[in-house]
Design a protein around this motif. Structure first.
Motif, PDB file in Angstrom:
ATOM      1  N   ASP A 190      14.701   6.894   4.613  1.00 10.42           N
ATOM      2  CA  ASP A 190      15.195   5.596   5.563  1.00 10.42           C
ATOM      3  C   ASP A 190      14.711   4.152   4.953  1.00 10.42           C
ATOM      4  O   ASP A 190      13.922   3.388   4.928  1.00 10.42           O
ATOM      5  N   PRO A 191      16.013   4.135   4.013  1.00  8.39           N
ATOM      6  CA  PRO A 191      16.051   3.352   2.463  1.00  8.39           C
ATOM      7  C   PRO A 191      16.316   1.334   3.109  1.00  8.39           C
ATOM      8  O   PRO A 191      15.687   1.088   2.870  1.00  8.39           O
ATOM      9  N   ILE A 220       3.151  -0.292  -2.909  1.00  7.74           N
ATOM     10  CA  ILE A 220       2.166  -0.476  -4.438  1.00  7.74           C
ATOM     11  C   ILE A 220       2.539   0.485  -5.618  1.00  7.74           C
ATOM     12  O   ILE A 220       1.797   0.969  -6.312  1.00  7.74           O
ATOM     13  N   PRO A 221       4.421   1.399  -4.853  1.00  6.10           N
ATOM     14  CA  PRO A 221       4.178   1.900  -6.364  1.00  6.10           C
ATOM     15  C   PRO A 221       4.483   1.083  -7.652  1.00  6.10           C
ATOM     16  O   PRO A 221       3.943   2.179  -9.154  1.00  6.10           O
ATOM     17  N   ALA A 270      -4.131   3.260  -1.713  1.00  6.76           N
ATOM     18  CA  ALA A 270      -3.354   2.734  -1.661  1.00  6.76           C
ATOM     19  C   ALA A 270      -2.013   3.977  -0.805  1.00  6.76           C
ATOM     20  O   ALA A 270      -1.050   2.935  -0.450  1.00  6.76           O
ATOM     21  N   ASN A 271      -1.565   5.119  -1.282  1.00  2.72           N
ATOM     22  CA  ASN A 271      -0.804   5.571  -1.081  1.00  2.72           C
ATOM     23  C   ASN A 271      -0.864   5.886   0.600  1.00  2.72           C
ATOM     24  O   ASN A 271       0.334   6.269   1.694  1.00  2.72           O
ATOM     25  N   MET A 272      -2.288   5.506   0.862  1.00  4.89           N
ATOM     26  CA  MET A 272      -1.935   5.985   3.074  1.00  4.89           C
ATOM     27  C   MET A 272      -1.603   4.227   3.943  1.00  4.89           C
ATOM     28  O   MET A 272      -1.117   4.531   4.703  1.00  4.89           O
ATOM     29  N   GLU A 306      12.134   3.617  -0.800  1.00  3.49           N
ATOM     30  CA  GLU A 306      11.795   4.402  -0.110  1.00  3.49           C
ATOM     31  C   GLU A 306      11.170   5.442  -0.522  1.00  3.49           C
ATOM     32  O   GLU A 306      10.526   6.509  -0.573  1.00  3.49           O
ATOM     33  N   THR A 307      11.987   6.240  -1.748  1.00  2.00           N
ATOM     34  CA  THR A 307      11.460   7.120  -2.822  1.00  2.00           C
ATOM     35  C   THR A 307       9.926   7.697  -2.917  1.00  2.00           C
ATOM     36  O   THR A 307       9.333   8.495  -2.512  1.00  2.00           O
ATOM     37  N   PRO A 308       9.842   6.377  -3.750  1.00  2.00           N
ATOM     38  CA  PRO A 308       8.542   6.639  -4.059  1.00  2.00           C
ATOM     39  C   PRO A 308       7.158   6.217  -2.733  1.00  2.00           C
ATOM     40  O   PRO A 308       5.608   6.752  -2.501  1.00  2.00           O
ATOM     41  N   ARG A 309       7.823   5.641  -1.517  1.00  2.00           N
ATOM     42  CA  ARG A 309       7.107   5.449  -0.465  1.00  2.00           C
ATOM     43  C   ARG A 309       6.516   6.584   0.391  1.00  2.00           C
ATOM     44  O   ARG A 309       5.609   7.330   1.097  1.00  2.00           O
TER      45      ARG A 309
END
Length: 191
Positions: free
Chosen positions: A126-127, A142-143, A109-111, A86-89
């Motif tokens: 929210d894990p 896709i981190p 990608a990050n969008m 969840e952190t890199p999301r």
């Protein structure tokens, strides 16, 4: 001087020394900077989310911290890994890729990490959204890359992160000592 040699069927060199150097540099940076930033932002988010911190602490207390962690211990730390996912999301480690598309596509990608049609309440930490990895559509999270371009260090990052977080929550407490903001330089770092 030739660093490595990659040739095609016609014995023509297909990878230049410059490309090899760029790939070596990328692997060295990706292997260090992304892991350290992931752990940094996990700590930040654990501090800001006491209930999540408590659950990670419980996850770690299931392991015998008086001995070296085993593969089995790490496999049982499912909640801690969901926190790490969840952190890199929320704070993507990189803002894009360095690949050449063979044809034009529309993709950011990050969008996708903050797209409400993919992740409900995207600004909420929210894990639980990673309890079922199959519920996340392909290539929307896709981190670590995806498909044939999945980061070769993906499993190493998992191990490194779980071990670090385990010992940090078992042995230490922390608080934010500065402003709770970050910048990209080009990777995210606390200000």
């Amino acid at each position: 001087m030739c660093l490595l040699s990659k040739h095609n069927e016609e014995n023509e060199r297909v990878v230049t020394d410059k490309e090899i150097l760029h790939n070596i540099t990328l692997v060295m940076i990706a292997g260090h900077d992304t892991s350290s930033r992931l752990i940094t932002f996990v700590l930040r988010l654990l501090y800001k989310n006491p209930a999540v911190y408590k659950a990670v602490l419980q996850d770690s207390k299931k392991q015998d911290f008086k001995r070296t962690l085993t593969w089995e211990d790490l496999a049982r730390m499912k909640y801690t890994w969901r926190v790490a996912m969840e952190t890199p999301r929320m704070v993507p480690p990189v803002f894009g890729g360095f690949r050449l598309a063979l044809r034009d596509i529309d993709y950011a990608a990050n969008m996708t990490h903050v797209d409400e049609s993919i992740f409900l309440e995207p600004s909420k930490f929210d894990p639980a959204r990673f309890e079922d990895q199959k519920s996340v559509p392909p290539y929307s999270f896709i981190p670590f890359g995806g498909g044939s371009r999945l980061c070769p260090g993906n499993e190493f990052v998992r191990i490194e992160t779980l071990v670090a977080i385990h010992y940090l929550v078992i042995q230490y407490s922390w608080e934010l000592c500065s402003y709770d903001h970050y910048i990209r330089d080009p990777l995210p770092i606390p200000t």
